[in-house]
Motif scaffolding. Structure first.
Motif, PDB file in Angstrom:
ATOM      1  N   GLU A 110       1.433   8.043   1.389  1.00  0.00           N
ATOM      2  CA  GLU A 110       1.235   6.572   1.593  1.00  0.00           C
ATOM      3  C   GLU A 110       1.786   6.260   3.008  1.00  0.00           C
ATOM      4  O   GLU A 110       2.655   7.093   3.681  1.00  0.00           O
ATOM      5  CB  GLU A 110       1.945   5.849   0.656  1.00  0.00           C
ATOM      6  CG  GLU A 110       1.501   5.881  -0.796  1.00  0.00           C
ATOM      7  CD  GLU A 110       0.103   5.463  -1.111  1.00  0.00           C
ATOM      8  OE1 GLU A 110      -0.378   4.883  -0.350  1.00  0.00           O
ATOM      9  OE2 GLU A 110      -0.446   6.023  -2.129  1.00  0.00           O
ATOM     10  N   PRO A 111       1.356   5.050   3.616  1.00  0.00           N
ATOM     11  CA  PRO A 111       0.450   4.283   3.380  1.00  0.00           C
ATOM     12  C   PRO A 111      -1.144   5.033   3.519  1.00  0.00           C
ATOM     13  O   PRO A 111      -1.132   5.859   4.396  1.00  0.00           O
ATOM     14  CB  PRO A 111       0.230   3.124   4.122  1.00  0.00           C
ATOM     15  CG  PRO A 111       1.085   3.591   5.531  1.00  0.00           C
ATOM     16  CD  PRO A 111       2.080   4.745   5.164  1.00  0.00           C
ATOM     17  N   SER A 167      -6.009  -2.260   1.547  1.00  0.00           N
ATOM     18  CA  SER A 167      -4.536  -2.327   0.984  1.00  0.00           C
ATOM     19  C   SER A 167      -3.513  -2.532   2.297  1.00  0.00           C
ATOM     20  O   SER A 167      -3.060  -1.882   2.896  1.00  0.00           O
ATOM     21  CB  SER A 167      -4.324  -0.736   0.605  1.00  0.00           C
ATOM     22  OG  SER A 167      -5.216  -0.413  -0.581  1.00  0.00           O
ATOM     23  N   HIS A 168      -3.582  -3.711   2.362  1.00  0.00           N
ATOM     24  CA  HIS A 168      -2.863  -4.627   3.658  1.00  0.00           C
ATOM     25  C   HIS A 168      -1.630  -4.850   3.112  1.00  0.00           C
ATOM     26  O   HIS A 168      -0.660  -5.489   4.163  1.00  0.00           O
ATOM     27  CB  HIS A 168      -3.788  -5.269   4.195  1.00  0.00           C
ATOM     28  CG  HIS A 168      -5.034  -5.128   4.647  1.00  0.00           C
ATOM     29  ND1 HIS A 168      -6.039  -5.576   4.711  1.00  0.00           N
ATOM     30  CD2 HIS A 168      -5.355  -3.676   5.182  1.00  0.00           C
ATOM     31  CE1 HIS A 168      -7.084  -4.715   5.203  1.00  0.00           C
ATOM     32  NE2 HIS A 168      -6.709  -3.840   5.637  1.00  0.00           N
ATOM     33  N   LEU A 209       9.724   4.112  -4.346  1.00  0.00           N
ATOM     34  CA  LEU A 209       9.183   4.049  -3.116  1.00  0.00           C
ATOM     35  C   LEU A 209       8.236   3.184  -2.779  1.00  0.00           C
ATOM     36  O   LEU A 209       7.688   2.497  -3.551  1.00  0.00           O
ATOM     37  CB  LEU A 209       8.948   5.620  -2.511  1.00  0.00           C
ATOM     38  CG  LEU A 209      10.017   6.627  -2.463  1.00  0.00           C
ATOM     39  CD1 LEU A 209       9.106   7.987  -2.449  1.00  0.00           C
ATOM     40  CD2 LEU A 209      10.926   6.434  -1.644  1.00  0.00           C
ATOM     41  N   PHE A 210       7.719   2.873  -1.474  1.00  0.00           N
ATOM     42  CA  PHE A 210       6.922   2.018  -1.040  1.00  0.00           C
ATOM     43  C   PHE A 210       5.347   2.568  -1.487  1.00  0.00           C
ATOM     44  O   PHE A 210       5.328   3.821  -1.238  1.00  0.00           O
ATOM     45  CB  PHE A 210       7.047   1.749   0.370  1.00  0.00           C
ATOM     46  CG  PHE A 210       8.450   0.950   0.973  1.00  0.00           C
ATOM     47  CD1 PHE A 210       8.654  -0.046   0.043  1.00  0.00           C
ATOM     48  CD2 PHE A 210       9.121   1.285   1.974  1.00  0.00           C
ATOM     49  CE1 PHE A 210       9.900  -0.765   0.523  1.00  0.00           C
ATOM     50  CE2 PHE A 210      10.213   0.703   2.305  1.00  0.00           C
ATOM     51  CZ  PHE A 210      10.555  -0.502   1.463  1.00  0.00           C
ATOM     52  N   ASP A 211       4.486   1.628  -1.504  1.00  0.00           N
ATOM     53  CA  ASP A 211       3.189   1.848  -1.280  1.00  0.00           C
ATOM     54  C   ASP A 211       2.353   0.530  -1.000  1.00  0.00           C
ATOM     55  O   ASP A 211       2.887  -0.367  -0.790  1.00  0.00           O
ATOM     56  CB  ASP A 211       2.845   2.040  -2.943  1.00  0.00           C
ATOM     57  CG  ASP A 211       1.258   2.065  -3.166  1.00  0.00           C
ATOM     58  OD1 ASP A 211       0.572   3.095  -2.707  1.00  0.00           O
ATOM     59  OD2 ASP A 211       0.703   1.411  -4.037  1.00  0.00           O
ATOM     60  N   ASP A 212       1.191   1.092  -0.286  1.00  0.00           N
ATOM     61  CA  ASP A 212       0.298  -0.026   0.043  1.00  0.00           C
ATOM     62  C   ASP A 212      -0.778  -0.230  -0.880  1.00  0.00           C
ATOM     63  O   ASP A 212      -1.146   0.417  -1.695  1.00  0.00           O
ATOM     64  CB  ASP A 212      -0.240   0.315   1.471  1.00  0.00           C
ATOM     65  CG  ASP A 212      -1.286   1.432   1.450  1.00  0.00           C
ATOM     66  OD1 ASP A 212      -1.024   2.372   0.735  1.00  0.00           O
ATOM     67  OD2 ASP A 212      -2.051   1.603   2.452  1.00  0.00           O
ATOM     68  N   THR A 213      -1.211  -1.717  -0.995  1.00  0.00           N
ATOM     69  CA  THR A 213      -2.060  -2.097  -2.069  1.00  0.00           C
ATOM     70  C   THR A 213      -2.747  -3.275  -1.847  1.00  0.00           C
ATOM     71  O   THR A 213      -2.467  -3.777  -0.451  1.00  0.00           O
ATOM     72  CB  THR A 213      -1.481  -2.212  -3.446  1.00  0.00           C
ATOM     73  OG1 THR A 213      -2.573  -2.467  -4.445  1.00  0.00           O
ATOM     74  CG2 THR A 213      -0.386  -3.507  -3.377  1.00  0.00           C
ATOM     75  N   ASP A 266      -2.357   1.522   9.423  1.00  0.00           N
ATOM     76  CA  ASP A 266      -1.018   2.305   8.839  1.00  0.00           C
ATOM     77  C   ASP A 266       0.370   2.079   9.587  1.00  0.00           C
ATOM     78  O   ASP A 266       1.249   2.907   9.676  1.00  0.00           O
ATOM     79  CB  ASP A 266      -1.207   3.906   9.309  1.00  0.00           C
ATOM     80  CG  ASP A 266      -2.427   4.573   8.324  1.00  0.00           C
ATOM     81  OD1 ASP A 266      -2.617   3.733   7.267  1.00  0.00           O
ATOM     82  OD2 ASP A 266      -2.989   5.474   8.582  1.00  0.00           O
ATOM     83  N   GLN A 267       0.369   0.615  10.141  1.00  0.00           N
ATOM     84  CA  GLN A 267       1.406   0.126  10.628  1.00  0.00           C
ATOM     85  C   GLN A 267       1.877  -0.672   9.928  1.00  0.00           C
ATOM     86  O   GLN A 267       1.464  -2.140   9.994  1.00  0.00           O
ATOM     87  CB  GLN A 267       1.536   0.121  12.214  1.00  0.00           C
ATOM     88  CG  GLN A 267       1.272   1.400  13.068  1.00  0.00           C
ATOM     89  CD  GLN A 267       1.241   1.155  14.439  1.00  0.00           C
ATOM     90  OE1 GLN A 267       1.106  -0.012  14.954  1.00  0.00           O
ATOM     91  NE2 GLN A 267       1.244   2.159  15.290  1.00  0.00           N
TER      92      GLN A 267
END
Length: 103
Positions: free
Chosen positions: A63-64, A71-72, A84-88, A43-44
């Motif tokens: 998220e993340p 989902s890196h 907005l941002f999202d991890d995938t 999560d960083q």
């Protein structure tokens, strides 16, 4: 071409990219755009090209979340008309924005 994936190091820069996408792309729900963000630790997220941490206030709610456990990579995602941002997963196909290398 001497370019790299987009990194965003300030709220002002984030807002400029948001305006650029509205003006130059089909701005619609479901639009996903790769960035240079990647998970370094759980999560960083950091920008691969600068090493700076990602602005934590610009993530979609929840998220993340490291969906599916892999989902890196980081994208900008327009969901519910929100940019907005999202991890995938890094293997997904997405649009992308490149920038000149920062020196």
């Amino acid at each position: 071409m001497g370019m790299e994936l987009l990194s965003i190091d300030s709220v002002e820069e984030f807002d400029k990219i948001h305006t650029l996408v509205k003006e130059k792309m089909e701005y619609r729900n479901g639009l996903m755009i790769w960035t240079a963000g990647a998970m370094k630790d759980v999560d960083q997220f950091y920008w691969m090209n600068t090493g700076n941490p990602v602005l934590s206030s610009r993530w979609h709610p929840g998220e993340p979340n490291n969906g599916y456990g892999n989902s890196h990579c980081m994208q900008i995602w327009i969901k519910n008309s929100t940019f907005l941002f999202d991890d995938t997963q890094c293997s997904n196909k997405r649009f992308f924005i490149c920038q000149s290398k920062k020196t």
